[in-house]
Design an enzyme around this catalytic site. Structure first.
Site: not given
Length: 310
Positions: A68, A71, A193, A245, A263
């Protein structure tokens, strides 16, 4: 700020050694099987400063799946390409829900709460897929350029594992498509993605590649404008409120820096006007954030006085 009052290289080594047993507190991500085999006792930390210095300790040159953290790069690319119209399709609010929540997305009629939860990043992937003729290559080229390293690669084993086990991400994409908020074909969006999440980089490479966010959008090494100062501000603001998060509030409280986790065990933190910190340790807590990474970020921020709230 106390940034330059200690020997940073020595301090990084000291902080890392203090964490050597804490990896036992977490669990390596296993919902992507290719990540489950990573050794849990690997850990590294790197600091890159805008004046050209790079420090590191432990496994800071060992490549890992950035997941992530990718991103951040995607968001910058999308903002550069379509400008503020992106905010008509994705919000900039904290979600308060797990990063892969489908319930919230349905409540809010296919508009993701922010671009760094999974639904938001898939929406950004749709923008990139729709606006670049070869979006996966464009993404990889962008990352390689920022890191000044053409050997950065996509781990195909991780990619195939993501593709096989990415049903929830596919559900998020199809739900957004049903609300008219995805333009490209879903398999193409998901392929992009999963590709960006499967890029492997080291702490050192990540820290260097994101220096522009600590320098008002300008790469301090090449003096090239990567994004506008205003967009750097927006990215850092989103990372401050949502990058960790539903542990983002705790991170702001204990660390006080714009940050993003993955992760794969990586955590990056932006220190405006100073540089970038990157940590890596695969075992995660219940929020999906690296146990050792969280500890290291809190410790180094306190030691060097780096919090933006001081």
């Amino acid at each position: 700020m106390r940034k330059n009052t200690i020997d940073l290289q020595e301090k990084l080594q000291e902080l890392l050694l203090a964490q050597r047993d804490n990896f036992l507190q977490g669990k390596v991500a296993d919902y992507i099987p290719a990540l489950a085999s990573v050794k849990p006792d690997l850990m590294g930390i790197s600091v890159a400063t805008i004046d050209g210095q790079v420090f590191g300790a432990g496994d800071y040159q060992h490549p890992f799946s950035i997941q992530s953290i990718s991103k951040v790069f995607g968001l910058v690319m999308a903002m550069n390409r379509i400008g503020d119209s992106i905010w008509q399709r994705v919000r900039m609010e904290p979600s308060g829900q797990p990063f892969n929540s489908i319930i919230q997305l349905e409540w809010e009629k296919g508009i993701p709460r922010n671009p760094v939860i999974n639904a938001g990043a898939i929406l950004v992937s749709d923008i990139l897929t729709s606006h670049f003729s070869a979006s996966k290559l464009a993404f990889l080229s962008f990352v390689r350029k920022l890191a000044e390293n053409d050997n950065i690669y996509v781990d195909n084993q991780v990619y195939l594992s993501e593709l096989k086990h990415g049903n929830l991400n596919a559900a998020l994409a199809y739900l957004m498509k049903s609300f008219g908020n995805i333009e490209a074909e879903i398999p193409d969006v998901l392929s992009h993605y999963f590709t960006q999440c499967s890029i492997s980089m080291s702490c050192e490479q990540l820290a260097k590649s994101l220096l522009f966010l600590a320098n008002k959008g300008i790469d301090p090494r090449t003096k090239e404008t990567i994004c506008t100062a205003r967009n750097a501000h927006k990215v850092n603001a989103i990372l401050s409120t949502s990058g960790m998060y539903d542990q983002s509030g705790e991170f702001a409280f204990s660390v006080g820096l714009p940050a993003k986790s993955g992760v794969g065990g990586g955590v990056i933190a932006i220190v405006p006007g100073y540089g970038v910190i990157c940590t890596w340790s695969p075992p995660l807590n219940n929020y999906g954030n690296s146990v050792v990474g969280m500890n290291l970020m809190a410790d180094i921020t306190e030691e060097l006085g780096l919090s933006i709230y001081y």
